[in-house]
Scaffold this active site. Structure first.
Site, PDB file in Angstrom:
ATOM      1  N   ASP A   1       1.087   3.369  12.129  1.00  0.00           N
ATOM      2  CA  ASP A   1       2.288   3.392  11.299  1.00  0.00           C
ATOM      3  C   ASP A   1       3.081   4.666  11.589  1.00  0.00           C
ATOM      4  O   ASP A   1       3.084   5.140  12.726  1.00  0.00           O
ATOM      5  CB  ASP A   1       1.884   3.293   9.818  1.00  0.00           C
ATOM      6  CG  ASP A   1       2.944   2.642   8.952  1.00  0.00           C
ATOM      7  OD1 ASP A   1       4.068   3.161   8.921  1.00  0.00           O
ATOM      8  OD2 ASP A   1       2.658   1.616   8.299  1.00  0.00           O
TER       9      ASP A   1
ATOM     10  N   HIS B   1       6.587   5.541   5.107  1.00  0.00           N
ATOM     11  CA  HIS B   1       6.006   4.203   5.189  1.00  0.00           C
ATOM     12  C   HIS B   1       4.495   4.235   5.360  1.00  0.00           C
ATOM     13  O   HIS B   1       3.757   3.535   4.652  1.00  0.00           O
ATOM     14  CB  HIS B   1       6.650   3.433   6.340  1.00  0.00           C
ATOM     15  CG  HIS B   1       6.402   1.974   6.310  1.00  0.00           C
ATOM     16  ND1 HIS B   1       5.303   1.392   6.892  1.00  0.00           N
ATOM     17  CD2 HIS B   1       7.113   0.960   5.764  1.00  0.00           C
ATOM     18  CE1 HIS B   1       5.352   0.084   6.710  1.00  0.00           C
ATOM     19  NE2 HIS B   1       6.437  -0.204   6.019  1.00  0.00           N
TER      20      HIS B   1
ATOM     21  N   ASN C   1       9.821  -8.630   8.635  1.00  0.00           N
ATOM     22  CA  ASN C   1      10.727  -8.655   7.486  1.00  0.00           C
ATOM     23  C   ASN C   1      12.079  -9.267   7.801  1.00  0.00           C
ATOM     24  O   ASN C   1      13.056  -9.026   7.095  1.00  0.00           O
ATOM     25  CB  ASN C   1      10.949  -7.235   6.960  1.00  0.00           C
ATOM     26  CG  ASN C   1       9.710  -6.658   6.329  1.00  0.00           C
ATOM     27  OD1 ASN C   1       8.706  -7.340   6.153  1.00  0.00           O
ATOM     28  ND2 ASN C   1       9.756  -5.391   5.998  1.00  0.00           N
TER      29      ASN C   1
ATOM     30  N   SER D   1       4.445  -5.151   5.661  1.00  0.00           N
ATOM     31  CA  SER D   1       3.466  -4.101   5.937  1.00  0.00           C
ATOM     32  C   SER D   1       2.701  -3.751   4.672  1.00  0.00           C
ATOM     33  O   SER D   1       1.496  -3.472   4.708  1.00  0.00           O
ATOM     34  CB  SER D   1       4.156  -2.850   6.480  1.00  0.00           C
ATOM     35  OG  SER D   1       4.771  -3.103   7.718  1.00  0.00           O
TER      36      SER D   1
END
Length: 625
Positions: A298, A333, A421, A504
């Protein structure tokens, strides 16, 4: 372990044999190179004459060996890559950036132990296309594209101008100032303010006074269609349609603190709505995931957060990396996903699925490319991880990443990947059959009615319990399961918390659940204790077997939302479910073989091709069911 070495140093003049070999490898034998053609290396084919044109930007490409099972490549793969680098380094219009050594055994290696290498080079696009067309079948040449990460910003359904119809910026410009206040009217810095109007959206960050200044083009202030504010931490976002804005002064906007919906948060511990939906609450904190190694690919992880100080292992594969830069998360994130997976139990804040697991953070975003994802996946093998959460993707399918994912699975590392997404087809690498793709769901009444989260609800896909399919979640037959991914509160850099949306976020829930199954299910303490592809298969099948569909769209929800309490088998011997002491919590949950799974798995589900019946038969024969 992935290693890199700079190839910018000029090479010694090769012998004629080496030159012929490198030309043969790239399919250019008998053809002049750029330098030989006498065009000065400008690549335009006009010898430097004619009208001047802007030079094309050189793109970054990957060159590697195609793994073909049962087929032995020419010579030694290391020698092959050496020859490729030798050829490329003699081209004036090609710059070799680096070579990445990836561990593992090549299926076609003559000695059974050659090292797979990937070359990263900068080449003009048309030149790269000619190289691909001329290259032999064992070479892969593909773009080293930038990775993208699930964005926490909601796609607001407002109408704007198509890109092709936008007029040049003219004199119709309006300067706006938006001041964002939080609890007790404190100014909120670093909040993202977006304005939607007839043109493209405009955005800015608030300063220390909580003020964002934006220049809006395309019409008067009355033409603004919507305003969206996303705070950095500790408050709910807010969406206002047709806002009343001041074009001469400052418009003040107040945000709700998280505690307005979540009483006493964060001073009292929170078990998120998603974790309750997946029945983590049924085990009363008896599971910790101890002994399991988890990877998080990530944007890094802020380990200074009080609930993440136990995360001490990581590596940064992106540009400008240093030994400790993996712990710097500029976009928040990775820190958010890490909190869902492994936040420590401190008596306050959020609850992680597997706080006792050993977590490894691999930073590949922002600025990361496909080559960095390759190196991170290779590191997962090297560190012998059990399960990996992948929150990044790319616009193009990478054959080299596909090969590496196959190798990762064969080594017994389970990859759980965000479906994407876009609201469209499942993205790469989630569409690969070697991974578990996860879609996102939300639940009504878990966020304020004026928040951006409202726009993720699909009214036609709301279950009786209020669980709905998320509008942004990518869909397709590759989606194995869905998980909570709307308005999920977790850790963010700086010690705070935020409610974020995304697949995620959903994948992190499934990763945490997978860690608990690996750590506490007897199947993985016995016949599947050792890492293997069969172990990954068994894990994925158990997760899908536990899933409960909440709405009628398997393209978005796969088999449904995994339920920890419905995992087939005696999960966590000695740990009793709260309120059901002396009973078998799994009685009647497993359907007879051949009758189909509880909740109904669609015919195209990956589970139907993995042979779940065989795994369940093995479990029964071993006495685990």
């Amino acid at each position: 372990m992935a290693q890199e070495k700079d190839e910018r140093a000029s090479a010694k003049k090769p012998t004629e044999t080496a030159e012929d070999n490198s030309k043969r490898l790239l399919g250019t034998a008998g053809r002049p190179t750029q330098r030989e053609a006498g065009n000065g290396g400008n690549g335009n084919g006009n010898g430097g004459t004619g009208a001047a044109t802007p030079a094309m930007r050189r793109e970054q490409y990957l060159i590697g060996i195609r793994a073909i099972a049962g087929v032995q490549a020419f010579g030694n793969s290391r020698q092959s890559i050496d020859a490729v680098v030798d050829y490329l380094s003699r081209q004036e219009d090609i710059e070799v950036i680096k070579r990445i050594k990836l561990g593992g055994v090549q299926p076609f290696a003559a000695d059974g132990g050659s090292v797979n290498e990937v070359v990263v080079a900068k080449v003009e696009a048309n030149r790269a296309e000619r190289l691909k067309a001329a290259a032999p079948g064992q070479l892969i040449i593909e773009r080293d594209t930038f990775l993208n990460c699930a964005d926490s910003l909601t796609l607001i359904p407002v109408h704007g101008a198509a890109l092709g119809t936008l007029l040049p910026l003219g004199s119709i410009a309006t300067d706006l100032a938006i001041r964002v206040l939080g609890e007790r009217d404190q100014p909120l810095a670093k909040a993202t303010v977006l304005i939607y109007g007839p043109g493209l959206p405009v955005q800015a960050l608030t300063d220390d006074t909580g003020t964002a200044r934006l220049t809006f083009f395309g019409g008067p202030v009355e033409s603004v269609q919507a305003l969206c504010v996303k705070p950095a931490a500790n408050h709910w976002d807010r969406f206002i349609a047709a806002p009343r804005l001041s074009n001469s002064g400052v418009t003040t906007l107040r945000l709700r603190p998280l505690a307005e919906v979540l009483p006493n948060f964060p001073s009292e511990p929170l078990l998120g709505w998603g974790q309750r939906l997946m029945r983590l609450d049924a085990f009363g904190g008896g599971f910790t995931g101890g002994g399991v190694r988890i990877g998080i690919i990530d944007s890094g992880c802020d380990t200074s957060h009080s609930q993440l100080t136990h995360v001490t292992r990581g590596r940064d594969f992106s540009n400008g990396a240093s030994a400790a830069s993996w712990a710097n998360d500029a976009v928040a994130h990775g820190t958010h996903c890490a909190g869902i997976i492994c936040a420590a139990s401190t008596g306050q804040g959020v609850t992680g699925f597997a706080p006792g697991a050993e977590v490894h953070v691999f930073k590949v975003f922002p600025d990361g490319r496909v080559s960095d994802l390759l190196a991170a996946l290779d590191e997962c093998i090297e560190r012998e991880l059990d399960v990996v959460n992948i929150s990044v993707g790319c616009e193009e399918i990478s054959e080299l990443v596909g090969q590496k994912l196959q190798q990762v699975r064969q080594k017994g590392v389970a990859c759980i990947v965000a479906a994407g997404n876009s609201g469209g087809p499942v993205g790469f690498p989630a569409l690969m059959p070697t991974v578990m793709a996860v879609g996102a769901v939300g639940k009504l009444n878990e966020f304020p009615p004026d928040s951006c989260h409202v726009h993720n609800v699909i009214p036609q896909l709301v279950g009786a319990d209020g669980v709905f399919a998320a509008r942004f979640s990518s869909l397709g037959p590759q989606v194995a399961v869905a998980a909570p991914g709307v308005a999920v509160v977790s850790t963010v850099p700086g010690g705070g918390y935020a409610a974020i949306d995304g697949t995620s976020v959903a994948a992190s829930h499934v990763t945490g659940l997978a860690a608990l199954v690996l750590a506490h299910h007897p199947l993985f303490q016995g016949p599947f204790r050792a890492r293997s592809e069969q172990r990954v298969q068994a894990l994925f099948e158990l997760i899908q077997a536990s899933a409960v569909p909440h709405f009628l769209d398997p393209q978005r929800g796969g088999a449904g939302v995994p339920d920890l309490q419905r995992i087939p088998g005696e999960l966590g011997a000695g740990v009793r479910l709260q309120g059901v002491a002396g009973t078998d919590p799994f009685a009647g949950l497993l359907p007879p073989l051949g009758s189909g799974l509880t909740g109904g798995v669609p015919a195209y589900s990956p589970m139907t091709t993995y042979g779940w019946q065989q795994t369940l038969m093995q479990m029964r024969a071993a006495g685990y069911l």
